[in-house]
Enzyme design. Structure first.
Site, PDB file in Angstrom:
ATOM      1  N   LEU A  50       0.863  -1.177   0.000  1.00  0.00           N
ATOM      2  CA  LEU A  50       0.000   0.000   0.000  1.00  0.00           C
ATOM      3  C   LEU A  50       0.899   1.225   0.000  1.00  0.00           C
ATOM      4  CD1 LEU A  50      -2.586  -1.029   2.777  1.00  0.00           C
ATOM      5  CD2 LEU A  50      -2.924  -1.118   0.298  1.00  0.00           C
ATOM      6  N   ASP A  51       0.469   2.285  -0.682  1.00  0.00           N
ATOM      7  CA  ASP A  51       1.244   3.523  -0.654  1.00  0.00           C
ATOM      8  C   ASP A  51       1.441   3.974   0.788  1.00  0.00           C
ATOM      9  OD1 ASP A  51       1.175   3.441  -3.388  1.00  0.00           O
ATOM     10  OD2 ASP A  51      -0.398   4.960  -3.590  1.00  0.00           O
ATOM     11  N   LYS A  52       2.496   4.724   1.020  1.00  0.00           N
ATOM     12  CA  LYS A  52       2.825   5.181   2.367  1.00  0.00           C
ATOM     13  C   LYS A  52       1.641   5.856   3.047  1.00  0.00           C
ATOM     14  CE  LYS A  52       5.978   8.272   4.869  1.00  0.00           C
ATOM     15  NZ  LYS A  52       7.130   9.204   4.754  1.00  0.00           N
ATOM     16  N   ASN A 149       0.042   3.298  -7.639  1.00  0.00           N
ATOM     17  CA  ASN A 149      -0.820   4.486  -7.493  1.00  0.00           C
ATOM     18  C   ASN A 149      -2.114   4.388  -8.296  1.00  0.00           C
ATOM     19  OD1 ASN A 149       1.876   6.983  -7.355  1.00  0.00           O
ATOM     20  ND2 ASN A 149       1.193   5.509  -5.851  1.00  0.00           N
ATOM     21  N   ARG A 152      -5.393   6.188  -7.090  1.00  0.00           N
ATOM     22  CA  ARG A 152      -5.183   7.627  -7.013  1.00  0.00           C
ATOM     23  C   ARG A 152      -5.117   8.250  -8.412  1.00  0.00           C
ATOM     24  NH1 ARG A 152      -0.127   7.724  -2.975  1.00  0.00           N
ATOM     25  NH2 ARG A 152      -0.443   9.993  -3.029  1.00  0.00           N
TER      26      ARG A 152
END
Length: 221
Positions: A50-52, A149, A152
């Site tokens: 997962l993205d930060k 990403n 997003r």
């Protein structure tokens, strides 16, 4: 294997910048056996990420048998992952598919490409409206591919960027303040090593829920 809830603000594994504390470090401190699990010593036990800034559910295999078992499912795209996101704007359609290809720009940022352009990698995201608010929409998202990403980028290209996104929301003028991106991995379903189907769910973090309480639901929800 472990099922964990990654908090927002924690990087999954070190990058070329050599970050000193990541999810990998936290896992190795508690489960040293993970050093022997995986394909990459920099990312022991890590099959997906997962993205930060994003929070939610992750699978962490604790041995090579489990790693190979789940790796195959990710490759075949048979693991179902669901997210919830609060996005800018009110979406009229109750559900739909976003399918812009995704490519890396010269500046290193991932961007959506025009459909049919022949540029970028295939990417598909299903969405379903859970609740409409004045100027915002709460969505359930299901990524059918696993591009970096992806959610997003897709929501930005769809002209409904995710609230609180530090990278893709910059051009949006809004008075709604959020200390983090409002994107959370809420549900994951997979085939266990014994052949049974397992589903795990994670409620929205308190910060996410607090923002929702400040919004005004609309009549067409």
């Amino acid at each position: 294997y472990l099922i964990i809830e990654k908090p927002s603000g924690l990087l999954v594994h070190p990058t070329l910048r050599g970050e000193e504390y990541t999810l990998v470090d936290a896992l190795l401190n508690r489960y040293p056996v993970l050093r022997k699990v995986g394909d990459d010593p920099v990312r022991p036990g890590i099959l997906h990420r997962l993205d930060k800034e994003v929070s939610g559910l992750m699978i962490i295999p604790r041995n090579l048998t489990a790693f190979d078992h789940f790796k195959k499912q990710f490759k075949l795209r048979t693991i179902d992952k669901e997210y919830q996101a609060l996005v800018h704007g009110e979406i009229d359609k109750n559900s739909g598919l976003i399918s812009f290809p995704i490519a890396r720009s010269k500046g290193g940022k991932f961007v959506a490409m025009p459909i049919g352009s022949g540029k970028g990698k295939e990417a598909e995201t299903e969405f379903q409206v859970l609740q409409r608010y004045l100027n915002f929409t709460l969505l359930k998202l299901k990524p059918l591919t696993g591009r970096t990403n992806q959610l997003r980028v897709h929501l930005t290209a769809f002209d409904h960027p995710i609230v609180g996104d530090p990278l893709y929301q910059k051009s949006v003028k809004t008075t709604l303040k959020s200390p983090r991106i409002l994107l959370h991995a809420t549900k994951i379903t997979f085939t266990d090593l014994d052949g049974s189907t397992k589903t795990f769910e994670s409620p929205l973090p308190s910060v996410f829920q607090t923002v929702l309480t400040k919004l005004q639901p609309t009549q067409n929800s």
